[in-house]
Design a protein around this motif. Structure first.
Motif, PDB file in Angstrom:
ATOM      1  N   SER A  51       0.833  -1.206   0.000  1.00 25.63           N
ATOM      2  CA  SER A  51       0.000   0.000   0.000  1.00 25.63           C
ATOM      3  C   SER A  51       0.866   1.253   0.000  1.00 25.63           C
ATOM      4  CB  SER A  51      -0.928  -0.002   1.218  1.00 25.63           C
ATOM      5  OG  SER A  51      -1.822  -1.100   1.167  1.00 25.63           O
ATOM      6  N   LYS A  52       1.952   1.208   0.745  1.00 29.62           N
ATOM      7  CA  LYS A  52       2.878   2.339   0.764  1.00 29.62           C
ATOM      8  C   LYS A  52       3.500   2.536  -0.614  1.00 29.62           C
ATOM      9  CE  LYS A  52       6.833   4.177   3.354  1.00 29.62           C
ATOM     10  NZ  LYS A  52       7.783   3.925   4.476  1.00 29.62           N
ATOM     11  N   ALA A  53       3.815   1.433  -1.277  1.00 33.71           N
ATOM     12  CA  ALA A  53       4.397   1.512  -2.620  1.00 33.71           C
ATOM     13  C   ALA A  53       3.410   2.130  -3.605  1.00 33.71           C
ATOM     14  CB  ALA A  53       4.815   0.118  -3.092  1.00 33.71           C
ATOM     15  N   VAL A  54       2.143   1.799  -3.473  1.00 28.05           N
ATOM     16  CA  VAL A  54       1.116   2.340  -4.364  1.00 28.05           C
ATOM     17  C   VAL A  54       1.028   3.856  -4.214  1.00 28.05           C
ATOM     18  CG1 VAL A  54      -1.380   2.468  -4.716  1.00 28.05           C
ATOM     19  CG2 VAL A  54      -0.264   0.241  -4.556  1.00 28.05           C
ATOM     20  N   VAL A  55       0.978   4.336  -2.974  1.00 31.94           N
ATOM     21  CA  VAL A  55       0.880   5.779  -2.729  1.00 31.94           C
ATOM     22  C   VAL A  55       2.112   6.494  -3.264  1.00 31.94           C
ATOM     23  CG1 VAL A  55       0.778   7.562  -0.941  1.00 31.94           C
ATOM     24  CG2 VAL A  55      -0.648   5.510  -0.747  1.00 31.94           C
ATOM     25  N   GLU A  56       3.292   5.948  -2.990  1.00 27.34           N
ATOM     26  CA  GLU A  56       4.531   6.563  -3.444  1.00 27.34           C
ATOM     27  C   GLU A  56       4.560   6.649  -4.968  1.00 27.34           C
ATOM     28  OE1 GLU A  56       8.231   8.415  -3.168  1.00 27.34           O
ATOM     29  OE2 GLU A  56       6.776   7.957  -1.588  1.00 27.34           O
ATOM     30  N   THR A  57       4.126   5.590  -5.618  1.00 28.98           N
ATOM     31  CA  THR A  57       4.111   5.566  -7.079  1.00 28.98           C
ATOM     32  C   THR A  57       3.168   6.631  -7.635  1.00 28.98           C
ATOM     33  OG1 THR A  57       4.618   3.193  -7.099  1.00 28.98           O
ATOM     34  CG2 THR A  57       3.621   4.122  -9.099  1.00 28.98           C
ATOM     35  N   PHE A  58       1.969   6.699  -7.067  1.00 29.51           N
ATOM     36  CA  PHE A  58       0.984   7.674  -7.554  1.00 29.51           C
ATOM     37  C   PHE A  58       1.506   9.097  -7.389  1.00 29.51           C
ATOM     38  CE2 PHE A  58      -2.701  10.361  -7.559  1.00 29.51           C
ATOM     39  CZ  PHE A  58      -3.597   9.756  -8.417  1.00 29.51           C
ATOM     40  N   VAL A  59       2.048   9.382  -6.204  1.00 26.15           N
ATOM     41  CA  VAL A  59       2.518  10.748  -5.928  1.00 26.15           C
ATOM     42  C   VAL A  59       3.658  11.120  -6.867  1.00 26.15           C
ATOM     43  CG1 VAL A  59       3.616  12.237  -4.207  1.00 26.15           C
ATOM     44  CG2 VAL A  59       1.739  10.713  -3.536  1.00 26.15           C
TER      45      VAL A  59
ATOM     46  N   PRO B 164      -4.790   8.898  -3.508  1.00 28.49           N
ATOM     47  CA  PRO B 164      -4.257   9.910  -2.570  1.00 28.49           C
ATOM     48  C   PRO B 164      -4.356  11.326  -3.132  1.00 28.49           C
ATOM     49  CG  PRO B 164      -2.443   8.839  -3.687  1.00 28.49           C
ATOM     50  CD  PRO B 164      -3.703   8.166  -4.190  1.00 28.49           C
ATOM     51  N   ALA B 165      -5.589  11.761  -3.378  1.00 26.51           N
ATOM     52  CA  ALA B 165      -5.827  13.107  -3.925  1.00 26.51           C
ATOM     53  C   ALA B 165      -6.932  13.767  -3.112  1.00 26.51           C
ATOM     54  CB  ALA B 165      -6.216  13.024  -5.396  1.00 26.51           C
TER      55      ALA B 165
ATOM     56  N   ALA C  65     -12.228  23.470  -1.818  1.00 28.34           N
ATOM     57  CA  ALA C  65     -13.558  23.959  -2.179  1.00 28.34           C
ATOM     58  C   ALA C  65     -13.537  24.777  -3.461  1.00 28.34           C
ATOM     59  CB  ALA C  65     -14.139  24.778  -1.027  1.00 28.34           C
ATOM     60  N   ASP C  66     -12.389  25.366  -3.772  1.00 23.26           N
ATOM     61  CA  ASP C  66     -12.325  26.200  -4.984  1.00 23.26           C
ATOM     62  C   ASP C  66     -11.863  25.410  -6.213  1.00 23.26           C
ATOM     63  OD1 ASP C  66      -9.753  25.788  -4.222  1.00 23.26           O
ATOM     64  OD2 ASP C  66      -9.221  27.902  -3.966  1.00 23.26           O
ATOM     65  N   GLY C  67     -11.822  24.055  -6.092  1.00 27.44           N
ATOM     66  CA  GLY C  67     -11.595  23.227  -7.272  1.00 27.44           C
ATOM     67  C   GLY C  67     -10.177  22.780  -7.513  1.00 27.44           C
ATOM     68  N   ASN C  68      -9.220  23.158  -6.645  1.00 27.93           N
ATOM     69  CA  ASN C  68      -7.846  22.690  -6.818  1.00 27.93           C
ATOM     70  C   ASN C  68      -7.715  21.235  -6.353  1.00 27.93           C
ATOM     71  OD1 ASN C  68      -6.390  24.931  -7.918  1.00 27.93           O
ATOM     72  ND2 ASN C  68      -6.704  25.989  -5.969  1.00 27.93           N
ATOM     73  N   ILE C  69      -6.782  20.527  -6.969  1.00 28.78           N
ATOM     74  CA  ILE C  69      -6.494  19.141  -6.589  1.00 28.78           C
ATOM     75  C   ILE C  69      -5.112  19.094  -5.964  1.00 28.78           C
ATOM     76  CG2 ILE C  69      -6.197  16.770  -7.395  1.00 28.78           C
ATOM     77  CD1 ILE C  69      -8.005  17.406  -9.745  1.00 28.78           C
ATOM     78  N   VAL C  70      -5.007  18.422  -4.816  1.00 27.52           N
ATOM     79  CA  VAL C  70      -3.733  18.251  -4.132  1.00 27.52           C
ATOM     80  C   VAL C  70      -3.453  16.763  -4.009  1.00 27.52           C
ATOM     81  CG1 VAL C  70      -2.439  18.617  -2.005  1.00 27.52           C
ATOM     82  CG2 VAL C  70      -4.010  20.387  -2.823  1.00 27.52           C
ATOM     83  N   VAL C  71      -2.333  16.328  -4.524  1.00 27.93           N
ATOM     84  CA  VAL C  71      -1.917  14.919  -4.419  1.00 27.93           C
ATOM     85  C   VAL C  71      -0.809  14.827  -3.378  1.00 27.93           C
ATOM     86  CG1 VAL C  71      -0.786  13.013  -5.635  1.00 27.93           C
ATOM     87  CG2 VAL C  71      -2.593  14.327  -6.764  1.00 27.93           C
ATOM     88  N   ALA C  72      -0.974  13.921  -2.424  1.00 24.90           N
ATOM     89  CA  ALA C  72      -0.011  13.837  -1.314  1.00 24.90           C
ATOM     90  C   ALA C  72       0.010  12.423  -0.744  1.00 24.90           C
ATOM     91  CB  ALA C  72      -0.383  14.838  -0.225  1.00 24.90           C
ATOM     92  N   HIS C  73       1.031  12.147   0.083  1.00 25.60           N
ATOM     93  CA  HIS C  73       1.147  10.830   0.699  1.00 25.60           C
ATOM     94  C   HIS C  73       0.072  10.606   1.758  1.00 25.60           C
ATOM     95  CE1 HIS C  73       5.201  11.428  -1.024  1.00 25.60           C
ATOM     96  NE2 HIS C  73       5.226  10.115  -1.140  1.00 25.60           N
ATOM     97  N   ASP C  74      -0.343  11.680   2.435  1.00 28.60           N
ATOM     98  CA  ASP C  74      -1.368  11.564   3.471  1.00 28.60           C
ATOM     99  C   ASP C  74      -2.060  12.920   3.622  1.00 28.60           C
ATOM    100  OD1 ASP C  74       0.365  13.189   5.049  1.00 28.60           O
ATOM    101  OD2 ASP C  74       1.401  11.395   5.757  1.00 28.60           O
ATOM    102  N   GLU C  75      -3.050  12.969   4.500  1.00 30.31           N
ATOM    103  CA  GLU C  75      -3.843  14.188   4.637  1.00 30.31           C
ATOM    104  C   GLU C  75      -3.031  15.336   5.214  1.00 30.31           C
ATOM    105  OE1 GLU C  75      -8.238  15.603   6.248  1.00 30.31           O
ATOM    106  OE2 GLU C  75      -7.464  13.623   6.755  1.00 30.31           O
ATOM    107  N   THR C  76      -2.113  15.023   6.135  1.00 27.44           N
ATOM    108  CA  THR C  76      -1.273  16.079   6.705  1.00 27.44           C
ATOM    109  C   THR C  76      -0.463  16.777   5.631  1.00 27.44           C
ATOM    110  OG1 THR C  76      -1.131  14.883   8.809  1.00 27.44           O
ATOM    111  CG2 THR C  76       0.549  16.561   8.383  1.00 27.44           C
ATOM    112  N   GLU C  77       0.149  15.980   4.769  1.00 26.36           N
ATOM    113  CA  GLU C  77       0.934  16.551   3.674  1.00 26.36           C
ATOM    114  C   GLU C  77       0.022  17.292   2.699  1.00 26.36           C
ATOM    115  OE1 GLU C  77       4.254  15.177   0.314  1.00 26.36           O
ATOM    116  OE2 GLU C  77       2.894  13.681   1.170  1.00 26.36           O
ATOM    117  N   ALA C  78      -1.186  16.767   2.488  1.00 26.68           N
ATOM    118  CA  ALA C  78      -2.130  17.428   1.597  1.00 26.68           C
ATOM    119  C   ALA C  78      -2.509  18.807   2.115  1.00 26.68           C
ATOM    120  CB  ALA C  78      -3.372  16.563   1.429  1.00 26.68           C
ATOM    121  N   LYS C  79      -2.742  18.921   3.413  1.00 25.05           N
ATOM    122  CA  LYS C  79      -3.086  20.222   3.996  1.00 25.05           C
ATOM    123  C   LYS C  79      -1.932  21.209   3.845  1.00 25.05           C
ATOM    124  CE  LYS C  79      -6.515  18.588   7.355  1.00 25.05           C
ATOM    125  NZ  LYS C  79      -6.823  18.409   8.803  1.00 25.05           N
TER     126      LYS C  79
END
Length: 919
Positions: free
Chosen positions: A147-155, A410-411, A415-429
């Motif tokens: 699962s960690k490999a999947v997230v890393e690959t996507f990011v 991991p995206a 609210a204004d329509g931007n997309i943030v891709v990150a390893h987790d929610e903390t990084e996304a914020k």
């Protein structure tokens, strides 16, 4: 050893001991040899394709383990998003619950419960087949590491601009309400209709007629295309048409995709509901109007009267309205390829939706380069053409699925329509804050398709991207792996994607060789399917199944009584006695013998029965050897003293060389054939017989050396056979080991025998082959003349040379003993009426006087010759009839010609026999 081999008890006993002893784990010593198991679905059960491929992989792993390699067979299962959701949903329904009764977290929790209770069925079945993979390292694609490999690959791919979100046409299952891959779409020819519809020109000057098999999609038409060089329509390009049943007008466009000579030469263009139309729409910058909801109902983009109707209800309404408006020109029957989802059986819709995609152009170019320059090789080589074709015509890869079970994308969305891709929610914020956004984030609810995680299999299972996990699991040691054993149907879906992903993220290829197996079919070459009632369960072949149990299994769940009746009738005819227990060894040897480089593999139970007999033959031969060693025998090595010993050692030398050569080329069929012929013909049939004169003779030295050679060859043969038939060889070896004083607890860790370990002797081989030819001639004559096998008969030799005379003298006692003949006598000149066999320049004669009634035999032969000649005349009369030859099927005519040849051959053989009798 027991009198008979009982597979079930022996196989279960040894597998449990092997696994508990840790024999399947890598040794950490020697050259690495790694195979990655293509992960079967966690919902799955072992089928014939699995059993076949697992046999091939296990043979390779056991073979290399015995050769001193540090073998790792990495096992694991795939989370199978769609299949698993369906299993758990059905489970909920059986409890009177609906999928919607559970929120996302509760449903996922329920899936994990199911996995813990029932998700290892295929693992238990693989053990029954003898799979010697490292179960302690088993991986599930939803485990933390993968699962960690999947997230890393996507990011990373997103950061590199190789992953994007876009609105495109995808295969859509309206029951599952998700995009699915091409591999999950099964297209078969079905009966349908073709409707021709008038599209009036907006200026009232005429009309165009288009044909369609899906008239409801016209509600989303945006153009009608014609070929720009079509003289009938070229002047109309750019004009407008009134779209029937709608208040819209659509243009006439010119596109070379249209075939001038097909149909009317006019094609309706619906980019949101047809893949070809989508491409045309892109070229002409046409709008895309989606008229369907996610469950295949008509949406609000269509005229009001059709909204909310199911697609097929809407079809009827559209056709009725067209007919009422006198716009329906023609309806005719039409055969068409209908795409259906392999899980639901529902017709798949091309559907315009927002999805996540991987850009494939640069990745594909690199994937092709790696194969073209030989970093990855295909076996057989012709499969590289399939690989080339797919990569040369590759489209961007849709990786998102509208499911709950799987790796959540991991995206996050602001609210204004931007997309943030990150390893987790903390990084996304943190990333969102850097963009000036500090509000709440909404995570994408889609999951990644299972092929995405599977594409990382070769390196994610070895700990990537975690350095500590990589060190623990041997990332640097076991990558690249040596060979991938897989089917041709997933060369693109899995093989190509593994090559691209592993190279992109590790700089290594995932495997050096790709061994592509054929498809297991039934004995008549038909694809195995439940609807045909010809599916075989490998476990039923191993353990046996009664007719009633087989009928219940094959007809269970069939909703159509006629189909169940048809399947039951066919099953009763073919399996009147049920299916006997063949055992895992016999099934494995059958698979090995079928592992050619062909595309299709016909599986016949008669062949499995033959290899069951082979296993029993090995068992009985081993009992003979051990019984002839004496009580508490322990033999010291001795040099062979007889030609028979030196002959069998030479044949063993040659066989081992052949097996090594064929396994190196992935010709398991030829390796199995070499082992079969040596075991059955040369060791069991000939050497056991050739050893009896020495064992029963007065020469103590010859007897002692023969005993040692018997057990030495047997032990070597057991090691050579072990990778294919592990259970019976282990059981026999445990009885043989003490005789030779061999240390060690299991045959699977003994060295695999090499041809260089065994001496060859060409002279002894030539002499024993001469003895075999003589004995074969004697036995054939006995059979032809119906002479009792135990009756001692005279034997004469004629002609020949000095070498024949020397061998006849040297082996006179052995020939007399084994042939049940009197000591051979040389004759020259007057010869009695005899049956003859020829060995080189020498004739082997069996005088017939006194053995049979010559007069009666002559009369019998004359009568039989006359009967056969009569059959020849009947066939010739048929073929002499011009009407028969002209009107009969070609195969019938060929059959008659073959009958003539067969009858003539029989007649000639009987005439020659009559001449031997003086007739």
């Amino acid at each position: 050893m027991d009198k008979s081999f009982e597979p079930s008890q022996i196989e279960s006993k040894w597998y449990a001991q092997w696994e508990s002893s840790g024999y399947f784990k890598p040794s950490g010593k020697g050259t690495p040899y790694t195979i990655m198991l293509p992960p079967p679905n966690v919902t799955g059960t072992l089928h014939m394709g699995h059993a076949f491929q697992h046999t091939i992989m296990d043979t390779l792993v056991r073979y290399h383990r015995m050769r001193g390699y540090d073998t790792l067979w990495q096992l694991g299962t795939d989370h199978a998003g769609i299949a698993t959701e369906m299993v758990v949903t059905r489970q909920l329904n059986a409890e009177g619950k609906q999928r919607s009764d559970l929120d996302r977290d509760a449903f996922i929790s329920r899936v994990w419960e199911w996995k813990a209770e029932s998700g290892d069925t295929i693992g238990r079945q693989m053990r029954r087949m003898g799979v010697s993979g490292d179960w302690s390292r088993e991986v599930f694609t939803m485990d933390p590491g993968p699962s960690k490999a999947v997230v890393e690959t996507f990011v990373r791919l997103h950061e590199e601009g190789l992953i994007y979100r876009g609105q495109k046409l995808v295969n859509w299952d309206p029951v599952l309400k998700t995009a699915i891959s091409d591999l999950e779409v099964v297209s078969e020819e079905e009966d349908g209709s073709m409707w021709s519809i008038r599209y009036p020109l907006a200026d009232g000057s005429g009309e165009l007629v288009v044909a369609t098999t899906r008239p409801e999609t016209m509600l989303g038409d945006v153009a009608v295309a014609v070929h720009p060089d079509d003289e009938r329509y070229a002047h109309l390009i750019g004009k407008l048409l009134n779209l029937p049943l709608s208040d819209r007008q659509i243009p006439i466009i010119g596109d070379e995709y249209v075939e001038k000579d097909f149909g009317t030469g006019c094609v309706k263009i619906t980019p949101a509901h047809d893949f070809n139309d989508y491409a045309i729409g892109q070229r002409h910058n046409l709008p895309m109007i989606n008229i369907l909801t996610d469950d295949a109902k008509i949406n609000d983009a269509a005229p009001e009267k059709y909204r909310g109707l199911d697609r097929y209800v809407a079809r009827k309404a559209v056709l009725a309205d067209l007919e009422a408006a006198e716009l329906l020109v023609e309806t005719k029957k039409h055969k068409l390829q209908v795409p259906r989802g392999d899980r639901t059986g529902q017709v798949i819709e091309p559907y315009l939706t927002w999805q996540w995609f991987v850009k494939m152009d640069t990745l594909a170019a690199r994937g092709l380069q790696l194969v073209e320059q030989g970093d990855v090789k295909f076996v057989p080589e012709n499969w590289i053409n399939t690989y080339r074709h797919w990569l040369a015509n590759i489209q961007d890869w849709c990786i998102s699925r509208q499911l709950t079970w799987g790796h959540q994308i991991p995206a996050w969305y602001t609210a204004d329509g931007n997309i943030v891709v990150a390893h987790d929610e903390t990084e996304a914020k943190a990333k969102a804050a850097a963009l000036g956004y500090t509000g709440a984030l909404r995570r994408d609810l889609d999951v990644l398709e299972t092929w995405f995680s599977s594409s990382l299999w070769s390196h994610s299972t070895l700990g990537w991207p975690d350095p500590q996990a990589q060190a623990e699991r041997g990332f640097d040691r076991y990558l690249p792996t040596n060979v991938l054993v897989t089917g041709f149907d997933i060369i693109f879906f899995w093989v190509a994607r593994m090559i691209m992903m592993t190279d992109h993220f590790t700089g290594e290829v995932p495997f050096k060789d790709v061994y592509v197996t054929g498809l297991i079919r039934d004995k008549d070459g038909q694809k195995m399917s439940k609807s045909k009632g010809n599916v075989l369960d490998p476990l039923d072949l191993i353990d046996g199944i009664t007719l009633d149990e087989l009928l219940a299994k094959r007809t269970r769940g069939l909703m159509q009584p006629k189909m169940a009746e048809k399947i039951e009738k066919a099953t009763r005819k073919e399996f009147a006695e049920g299916i006997p227990a063949f055992g895992a060894d016999a099934l494995r040897f059958t698979f090995a013998s079928l592992a050619t480089h062909g595309r299709d593999i016909k599986f016949d139970l008669e062949r499995a029965a033959g290899y069951k007999a082979f296993v029993n033959k090995l068992w009985n031969a081993s009992r003979f050897v051990l019984m002839n060693l004496g009580e508490d025998a322990k033999l010291a090595p001795t040099k062979p003293t007889t030609e028979a010993e030196r002959w069998i050692l030479t044949r063993l030398h040659d066989t081992l060389g052949t097996v090594k050569e064929q396994l190196a080329g992935y010709r398991f069929d030829l390796a199995a054939q070499a082992l079969y012929e040596f075991t059955w013909n040369e060791f069991c049939d000939w050497f056991l017989e050739l050893s009896k004169p020495a064992l029963n003779g007065d020469d103590a030295v010859a007897a002692a050396s023969t005993r040692y050679t018997l057990v030495h060859v047997l032990e070597t043969l057991l090691r050579a056979l072990h990778p294919i038939v592990p259970f019976v060889t282990e059981e026999i070896w445990q009885n043989v080991r003490p005789v030779l004083g061999i240390e060690g607890d299991t045959i699977m860790l003994r060295p695999y025998p090499e041809a260089t370990d065994v001496e060859s002797d060409a002279t002894a081989t030539a002499e024993i082959e001469w003895v075999k030819d003589v004995l074969t001639g004697v036995r054939r004559i006995r059979a032809e003349m119906s002479i009792a096998p135990g009756k001692v008969i005279p034997l004469l030799f004629a002609d020949g040379d000095d070498a024949d005379r020397g061998r006849a003298s040297k082996f006179a006692a052995q020939i007399a003993f084994l042939g049940r003949v009197e000591s051979p006598v040389w004759v020259n000149g007057d010869e009695p009426a005899s049956a003859v066999a020829v060995v080189g320049a020498m004739r082997v004669l069996i005088p017939l006087e006194g053995l049979i009634d010559l007069g009666a035999e002559k009369a019998r032969l004359a009568k039989e010759i006359a009967r056969v000649e009569g059959e020849v005349r009947k066939c010739e009369a048929k073929l002499g009839n011009a009407n028969f030859v002209a009107n009969a099927p070609a195969e019938v005519v060929a059959q008659e010609r073959q009958r003539i040849a067969d009858w003539n051959q029989q007649a000639q053989a009987m005439r020659e026999q009559a001449l031997k009798l003086g007739g």
